[in-house]
Write a protein that holds these residues in place. Structure first.
Motif, mmCIF file in Angstrom:
data_model
loop_
_atom_site.group_PDB
_atom_site.id
_atom_site.type_symbol
_atom_site.label_atom_id
_atom_site.label_comp_id
_atom_site.label_asym_id
_atom_site.label_seq_id
_atom_site.Cartn_x
_atom_site.Cartn_y
_atom_site.Cartn_z
ATOM 1 N N VAL A 130 12.532 -1.637 3.761
ATOM 2 C CA VAL A 130 12.061 -1.534 2.371
ATOM 3 C C VAL A 130 10.764 -0.726 2.315
ATOM 4 N N ASP A 131 9.847 -1.007 3.243
ATOM 5 C CA ASP A 131 8.601 -0.241 3.311
ATOM 6 C C ASP A 131 8.878 1.235 3.521
ATOM 7 N N LEU A 132 9.802 1.493 4.461
ATOM 8 C CA LEU A 132 10.150 2.882 4.773
ATOM 9 C C LEU A 132 10.671 3.601 3.537
ATOM 10 N N ALA A 133 11.545 2.882 2.813
ATOM 11 C CA ALA A 133 12.153 3.494 1.635
ATOM 12 C C ALA A 133 11.089 3.859 0.607
ATOM 13 N N GLN A 134 9.999 3.106 0.622
ATOM 14 C CA GLN A 134 8.909 3.412 -0.312
ATOM 15 C C GLN A 134 7.905 4.387 0.292
ATOM 16 N N GLY A 135 8.242 4.909 1.463
ATOM 17 C CA GLY A 135 7.347 5.871 2.091
ATOM 18 C C GLY A 135 6.130 5.234 2.728
ATOM 19 N N ASP A 136 6.228 3.944 3.045
ATOM 20 C CA ASP A 136 5.076 3.234 3.620
ATOM 21 C C ASP A 136 5.283 3.105 5.128
ATOM 22 N N LEU A 137 4.470 3.824 5.905
ATOM 23 C CA LEU A 137 4.587 3.754 7.360
ATOM 24 C C LEU A 137 3.469 2.914 7.957
ATOM 25 N N GLY A 138 2.766 2.170 7.098
ATOM 26 C CA GLY A 138 1.656 1.361 7.599
ATOM 27 C C GLY A 138 0.355 2.151 7.535
ATOM 28 N N THR A 139 -0.701 1.515 8.052
ATOM 29 C CA THR A 139 -2.034 2.113 7.956
ATOM 30 C C THR A 139 -2.635 2.244 9.343
ATOM 31 N N SER A 140 -3.304 3.336 9.548
ATOM 32 C CA SER A 140 -3.935 3.552 10.842
ATOM 33 C C SER A 140 -5.166 2.652 10.973
ATOM 34 N N LEU A 141 -5.327 2.043 12.139
ATOM 35 C CA LEU A 141 -6.472 1.178 12.361
ATOM 36 C C LEU A 141 -7.753 1.980 12.495
ATOM 37 N N THR A 142 -7.655 3.123 13.142
ATOM 38 C CA THR A 142 -8.873 3.885 13.437
ATOM 39 C C THR A 142 -9.384 4.644 12.226
ATOM 40 N N THR A 143 -8.489 5.269 11.466
ATOM 41 C CA THR A 143 -8.962 6.054 10.323
ATOM 42 C C THR A 143 -8.908 5.283 9.024
ATOM 43 N N GLY A 144 -8.106 4.208 8.985
ATOM 44 C CA GLY A 144 -7.988 3.428 7.774
ATOM 45 C C GLY A 144 -7.149 4.093 6.696
ATOM 46 N N LEU A 145 -6.576 5.238 7.018
ATOM 47 C CA LEU A 145 -5.761 5.961 6.051
ATOM 48 C C LEU A 145 -4.277 5.613 6.250
ATOM 49 N N PRO A 146 -3.480 5.727 5.170
ATOM 50 C CA PRO A 146 -2.033 5.494 5.334
ATOM 51 C C PRO A 146 -1.440 6.524 6.285
ATOM 52 N N VAL A 147 -0.572 6.057 7.174
ATOM 53 C CA VAL A 147 0.044 6.943 8.174
ATOM 54 C C VAL A 147 0.851 8.041 7.488
ATOM 55 N N MET A 148 1.565 7.649 6.421
ATOM 56 C CA MET A 148 2.409 8.599 5.707
ATOM 57 C C MET A 148 1.583 9.798 5.234
ATOM 58 N N HIS A 149 0.413 9.506 4.672
ATOM 59 C CA HIS A 149 -0.439 10.563 4.150
ATOM 60 C C HIS A 149 -0.876 11.515 5.266
ATOM 61 N N GLU A 150 -1.316 10.929 6.376
ATOM 62 C CA GLU A 150 -1.773 11.745 7.500
ATOM 63 C C GLU A 150 -0.663 12.641 8.014
ATOM 64 N N ILE A 151 0.527 12.051 8.139
ATOM 65 C CA ILE A 151 1.633 12.830 8.719
ATOM 66 C C ILE A 151 2.024 13.970 7.802
ATOM 67 N N THR A 152 2.101 13.709 6.490
ATOM 68 C CA THR A 152 2.504 14.799 5.591
ATOM 69 C C THR A 152 1.446 15.902 5.549
ATOM 70 N N THR A 153 0.166 15.545 5.653
ATOM 71 C CA THR A 153 -0.827 16.625 5.602
ATOM 72 C C THR A 153 -0.873 17.401 6.917
ATOM 73 N N ARG A 154 -0.564 16.738 8.026
ATOM 74 C CA ARG A 154 -0.652 17.412 9.313
ATOM 75 C C ARG A 154 0.635 18.129 9.714
ATOM 76 N N LEU A 155 1.772 17.761 9.088
ATOM 77 C CA LEU A 155 3.061 18.307 9.508
ATOM 78 C C LEU A 155 3.114 19.834 9.440
ATOM 79 N N PRO A 156 2.621 20.488 8.357
ATOM 80 C CA PRO A 156 2.716 21.948 8.306
ATOM 81 C C PRO A 156 2.054 22.637 9.501
ATOM 82 N N ALA A 157 0.943 22.090 9.975
ATOM 83 C CA ALA A 157 0.268 22.695 11.127
ATOM 84 C C ALA A 157 1.211 22.725 12.335
#
Lengths: 337, 571, 294
Positions: A70-97
């Motif tokens: 259910v989380d996955l379907a909502q695009g929720d991959l959890g939150t990074s402990l070190t950066t405190g940011l949502p994993v989904m957000h980090e991955i989508t911004t870094r993927l083009p690189a």
């Protein structure tokens, strides 16, 4: 044709289900207590218990899996402990690189490997054939992180042709406006040639590293499959009917030889996506690979899990693309499937 | 046959003293030595020989399409005034397809699998400047019409995999004849095709080449085919020409010993098995085993035997799951469709038909390697069809039904010495015996089938085709079976070896009192070996009876067609 | 191709394989060279730790970051440890990881593939599904995930490498068994009263072994690369244990300042090891499967 593609899309579903199950299981087989793991080393027993409840780890496995889906379907991959940011957000911004680097590497190697493999097969036993054999065997033996370091030493330290291996852009420049996320394309869209040159000077070395890495398998496969096709009966027929060598090699042999080469591309992508992680670490490239490596070192599991899942989905889609391409070239698949 | 007797024939192709060498790992091998040949304008010449005779290499050399390892060591080749040995690759290329062209065996592989057949014909036409972009399609369709392809406009867009083997061979012929060359080289053009297709293809080739006054060089292993279709026949053995003669004379008065041997060995009407063997062979018939008292019932009775295969494919599975799809899609394919026959004790039954007729499926059900769908298989009073194939290996009946396979190479495990292959059934199912006794028994079997005992510790790849066939037979008879199924046991062998193996099988049958089911596509061989014959087509029996009667007075039109398709040399 | 004289048939029967092997080694000196290299690595793995000039773990800050010299052939690292000694000692660990993982997957993947190819049906479905799922991941990424989840140990590196190689072995074995399941000699073995398992292990498996051995040699190189890559990003082996991947990672920081030898020597050794196995694999393939020579 569209119907066939849709049908092929249907076969992706089991692969994706498998991928999701495996990535879910990876978190559950972790030794020790995942709650303690997620809570970090300094947590009190109460805090761990709290985290256990909030993560749902006290519920049955099936229920946990459903929650995960259910989380996955909502695009929720959890939150990074070190950066405190949502994993989904980090991955989508870094993927083009990562994508820009991998694609450029692939283009570099295809541009060299295809002609080289074809020539090696056509002129079997010539110097170009020997060259391709050396490249094919030596290339697969090169640890990609080692090639990267060697290139940095030669082109940065000795020759000074490349900038320091420090990411996508010198700090002096600011990122181009995000359209595709690919700096090379976005800078051109802005019409900023200076920025394009800066982005290119950063990317060519890591792209070359990846290119050298995938050169070997593509050359090898091109040569082998060209040799097999050139020895086949229909090439003999074409020659017996007086068709010129160019027509025989390109229209008759190469198009047939492409089929196994395209199949190999799936394997090449598998290696490339893995090698990408290592190259990103060497060149401090801000892609999803180096994100995962940083998280690994910090024992931050959510990003790693998200990264594995993202890579797998990407890879499944690439394989789908390869299959469709195969069908375009091979009428047997197109009509029968 | 138009034999040019009135005026000296104009040589279109003249080959003198041709020697071709191949560089191999073990040094240089001469595949063709000192070959002379002439093909006159409008003439049809056959080169006949067994495997390794150099007949195909000769034809490839004429086309200059030898692979890299081969080279012309000596000799001259002149085609229509052009020196083919000295000509540059470019000059030869201009001739290929335009002045001389070639058709091959295995027609499906001879066509580019991912290019439509129409485009492939256009490629040739355009290359030789016989068509431009505007009229290429029209001319390609005309070429298809000439080789009697039905609905040529539709076939123009077809890919080779969508066409039958015979149809593909027609396309290859259309490619070869598209530019109206002067010489056509046909390299085993009908090998692998069914006998009725073979006749249609050969008739077509001859009709087209004759109508255009073309010369033809036919490469074949089949003396009958060569004599039936060609003006002159050239016989090759081990890279050398042994005899060249008019087709009519070569059958009446073969002058060379090898030709005589080859001729004798070719199965044909009016002879016995013994007549196939070279002159001076030992012809004493074996001592028959005293027949055990029987009640006169057949050894095997097959009643209403059916084998169905479900249709496959992802799309179909989906359709089935969703309950959709036409009835025809969902009906399983019937490979064998309710057949009944019997095999008497000591009898040889021929099972005849073209590929896909269900004869092999039938034999696999009888020998219990495949389960039947329905029907009964009563062997010596027991319905063996009821025993699942997987369990039959443990049945005491297993040792009584054995088989000799079509491909002797494929039927021997390449990693085992052949002596072990012969011993395998004894070890698994025979009475336990010690090593010495086993060795003695294997040697006895080798002697029985005429296999040299000192070769028993060899591996299959170190033996000839005929020797491997003998090993396969020795293994099948090791436990004294009652019924042996022979699945085209000589199809992969040269004709002279075939003659010897057929005689061996016949002698063994008498000596050991076995019954045979002989599966074959070759009616001439069946005529020699079998007491009774069953003719199958599309899973059903169209005719059965005594071999003599069925083959001399066939009742069913299909049997008649099969018989008339066999090439008959001029008498 | 050289024109070696034809040997007599009887002589060939006895020495065929050996002669063929000699032929390949002499025809292709590269294969001979790789075999010599292989022996060298084997020796380093067996006796390396006892013959190296320095203790691979002993630091000597006075001699830190020294370039290659007579005293330190490969130079020293930032802690003054002798790189030559560390590279030689690391051989054992790297080889052990590679051999253990390949041996594991050879047995498990090979048997699973054989059964899948021979029996078909649900066995094939299950094995095929497992392969598909593993292959749905980029292999190195999956190995990262497995090691991260199972824990950062050498055993788990072995396990992860074996798991990601599973489809390669299972598919080769499956294809080899599948083409032979209805071969003439298998049918003949059934007629001789052999049971299915006896046929699979006694008749079919010996025929698949040559191709499987080639697979072993080719994936050995990949296994070494995989393990070194994992330690390069900080998984598996931990410092100060000498291991090629980790040593390259330690030297990476010094490349930009010109101290190339720290990363260079372990990197070259790693490359040579993989190169050696790949060449051996090619040579082995020529030996067992002359038709597929490329």
């Amino acid at each position: 044709m569209l119907g066939k593609i849709l049908k092929r899309l249907g076969t992706v579903v089991p692969s994706l289900i498998g991928v999701v199950i495996v990535t879910f299981l990876l978190t559950r087989v972790m030794p020790g207590d995942p709650a303690a793991y997620f809570a970090g080393p300094a947590a009190t027993p109460e805090a761990i218990e709290e985290i256990r409840r909030s993560l749902g780890l006290d519920r049955p496995l099936l229920e946990q899996f459903l929650a995960y889906v259910v989380d996955l379907a909502q695009g929720d991959l959890g939150t990074s402990l070190t950066t405190g940011l949502p994993v989904m957000h980090e991955i989508t911004t870094r993927l083009p690189a990562s994508a820009e680097l991998t694609l450029l590497g692939l283009i570099v190697s295809m541009a060299i490997a295809l002609p080289l493999g074809v020539l090696a097969a056509v002129r079997q036993g010539s110097w170009i054939d020997h060259l391709s054999r050396v490249i094919a065997t030596a290339g697969v033996s090169l640890p990609v992180f080692f090639t990267g370091l060697l290139l940095v030493y030669v082109f940065y330290f000795i020759l000074g042709w490349a900038p320091a291996p420090m990411g996508r852009l010198d700090f002096f420049f600011s990122d181009p406006e995000r359209v595709t996320g690919f700096f090379l394309i976005d800078s051109l869209l802005m019409g900023d040639l200076e920025l394009f040159r800066a982005a290119f000077s950063q990317i060519w070395l890591p792209a070359l590293t990846l290119g050298i890495f995938s050169l070997a398998p593509i050359t090898r496969m091109t040569r082998a499959s060209m040799l097999a096709v050139l020895a086949s009966d229909f090439v003999r027929t074409a020659r017996a009917n007086g068709l010129p060598p160019g027509k025989v090699v390109i229209t008759y042999a190469f198009r047939n030889a492409l089929l196994p080469i395209i199949t190999t591309l799936g394997m090449v992508f598998s290696f490339l996506l893995g090698a990408n992680v290592l190259v990103e670490k060497v060149f401090a490239w801000p892609g999803i690979g180096s994100y995962a490596v940083e998280a690994l070192i910090a024992s931050d599991f959510a990003p790693v899990q998200g990264f594995v899942l993202a890579m797998a989905i990407l890879y499944v889609l690439l394989n789908l693309l390869i299959d469709i391409l195969y069908g375009v070239i091979d009428p047997r698949v197109r009509i029968e499937a | 046959m138009n034999v040019h007797t009135n005026h000296p024939p104009v040589p279109l192709l003249e080959v003198r003293g041709l020697t071709v060498e191949f560089a191999t790992r073990r040094g240089t091998v001469r595949a063709v030595e000192q070959v002379d040949l002439d093909v006159a304008k409008g003439e049809t010449l056959a080169i006949v020989g067994e495997s390794g005779s150099g007949k195909s290499v000769t034809s490839y050399t004429v086309m200059r399409i030898l692979d890299r390892a081969g080279r012309i060591a000596e000799g001259s080749m002149t085609f229509s005034g052009v020196d083919l040995v000295a000509a540059s690759e470019k000059q030869v290329r201009a001739l290929r397809g335009r002045e001389m062209s070639m058709i091959f065996q295995n027609p499906r592989a001879a066509l580019n699998p991912i290019r439509t057949v129409g485009r492939q014909i256009e490629d040739v036409l355009k290359e030789h400047a016989l068509a431009g972009s505007a009229d290429a399609k029209e001319k390609a369709i005309a070429a298809l019409t000439e080789v009697r392809i039905a609905r040529p406009e539709e076939r123009y867009d077809a890919y080779p995999f969508e066409l039958s083997g015979g149809m593909c061979q027609r396309i290859v012929i259309a490619l070869a004849l598209a530019c109206r060359p002067q010489l056509l080289i046909a390299d085993e053009p009908t090998t692998g095709l069914d006998v009725t297709t073979q006749k249609a293809v050969m008739d077509l080739v001859m009709e087209l080449t004759r109508a255009r006054g073309m010369s033809t060089l036919l490469i074949t292993h089949d003396l009958g085919l060569a004599a039936a279709y060609c003006d002159r026949v050239m016989v090759m053995e081990k890279g050398r020409v042994v005899e060249t003669a008019l087709a009519g004379t070569i059958f009446k008065a073969p002058s060379h010993a090898y030709t005589r041997k080859l001729m004798r060995a070719t199965p044909r009407g009016g002879v016995t098995l013994r007549d196939l063997l070279p002159e001076g062979s030992d012809l004493t018939p074996p001592e028959p085993r005293p027949a055990a008292a029987t009640d006169g019932t057949p050894l095997l009775t097959v009643t209403s035997l059916v084998k169905e295969y479900p249709k496959k494919g992802v799309g179909l599975t989906l359709a089935r799951l969703m309950g959709r799809g036409t009835d025809e899609d969902l009906t399983p394919f019937r490979a064998v469709d309710g057949i009944s026959f019997a095999v008497g004790r000591g009898e040889s039954l021929g099972l005849v038909g073209e590929s896909g007729c269900g004869k092999s499926t039938t034999s696999m059900m009888v020998n219990r390697l495949t389960d039947r769908t329905s029907g009964s298989l009563v062997f010596d009073g027991i319905d063996i069809g009821a025993i699942p194939a997987r369990q039959f290996a443990r049945s005491p009946l297993r040792r009584r039904i054995q088989m000799v396979f079509q491909d002797p190479t494929d039927s021997l495990n390449p990693r085992f010495q052949v002596g072990r292959a012969i011993a395998d059934p004894i070890l698994r199912m025979g009475t336990p015996m010690n090593g010495a006794a086993l060795k003695a028994r294997v040697e006895e079997l080798a002697r029985l089938v005429g296999f040299p005992e000192h070769l028993l510790d060899r591996f299959p790849h170190q033996l000839s085709g005929g020797q491997k066939a003998r090993v396969g037979i020795a293994r099948a008879i090791a436990l004294d079976p009652d019924l042996v199924i022979l699945d085209e046991p000589t199809a992969a062998l040269d004709v002279s070896v075939q003659a010897v193996v057929l005689n061996l099988l016949q002698d063994l049958k008498i000596k050991l009192g076995m019954s045979y089911i002989f599966v074959s596509h070759d009616l001439e061989v069946v005529r020699l070996l079998c007491d009774r014959v069953v003719v199958m087509r599309a899973g059903r029996i169209v005719e059965q009876g005594m071999t003599r009667e069925v083959l001399s007075n066939p009742q069913d039109p299909y049997t008649r067609e099969l018989l008339s398709s066999i090439p008959h040399p001029p008498v | 191709m050289t024109a070696t004289p034809t040997s007599l048939p009887a002589e060939k029967a006895a020495t065929g394989l050996l002669a063929h092997a000699r032929h390949i080694v002499t025809e292709n000196p590269v294969t001979g060279l790789s075999f010599g290299l292989f022996i060298l690595f084997l020796l380093a793995g067996l006796v390396g730790p006892h013959v190296v000039p320095y203790d691979p773990l002993a630091s000597d800050t006075a001699a830190a970051l020294a370039p290659p010299s007579a005293a330190h052939w490969f130079g020293t690292d930032q802690l003054g440890r002798d790189i030559f000694s560390r590279v030689v000692v690391a051989t054992r660990l790297d080889m052990t990881i590679a051999i253990a993982s390949v041996a594991l997957v050879f047995v498990v993947g090979g048997l699973a593939g054989l059964a899948a190819g021979y029996f078909g049906g649900w066995t094939d479905q299950v094995v095929g599904r497992i392969c598909d799922t593993i292959m749905a991941f980029p292999l190195f990424v999956l190995a990262m995930g497995i090691v991260a989840a199972l824990g950062n140990t050498v055993t788990n590196i072995v396990l992860a490498t074996a798991i990601v190689n599973f489809p390669l072995y299972a598919r080769v074995a499956r294809a080899e068994a599948n083409v032979r399941r209805d071969a003439g000699f298998v049918q003949a073995a059934r007629l001789c009263g052999n049971g299915e398992w006896r046929i699979l292990l006694g008749q079919i498996m010996p025929n698949t072994l040559p191709i499987m051995m080639v697979q072993v040699s080719l994936t050995m190189g990949y296994a070494i690369l995989n393990a070194a890559g994992l330690s390069f990003i900080g998984l598996g082996v931990r410092p100060p244990t000498p291991e090629w991947g980790i040593m390259v990672a330690e030297g990476a920081a010094f490349i930009v300042s010109g101290e190339w030898w720290i990363a260079f020597f372990p990197g070259v050794t790693l490359m040579l090891a993989v190169f050696c196995f790949n060449l051996l694999g090619d040579g082995l393939r020529d030996l067992v499967d002359p038709q597929r020579r490329t």
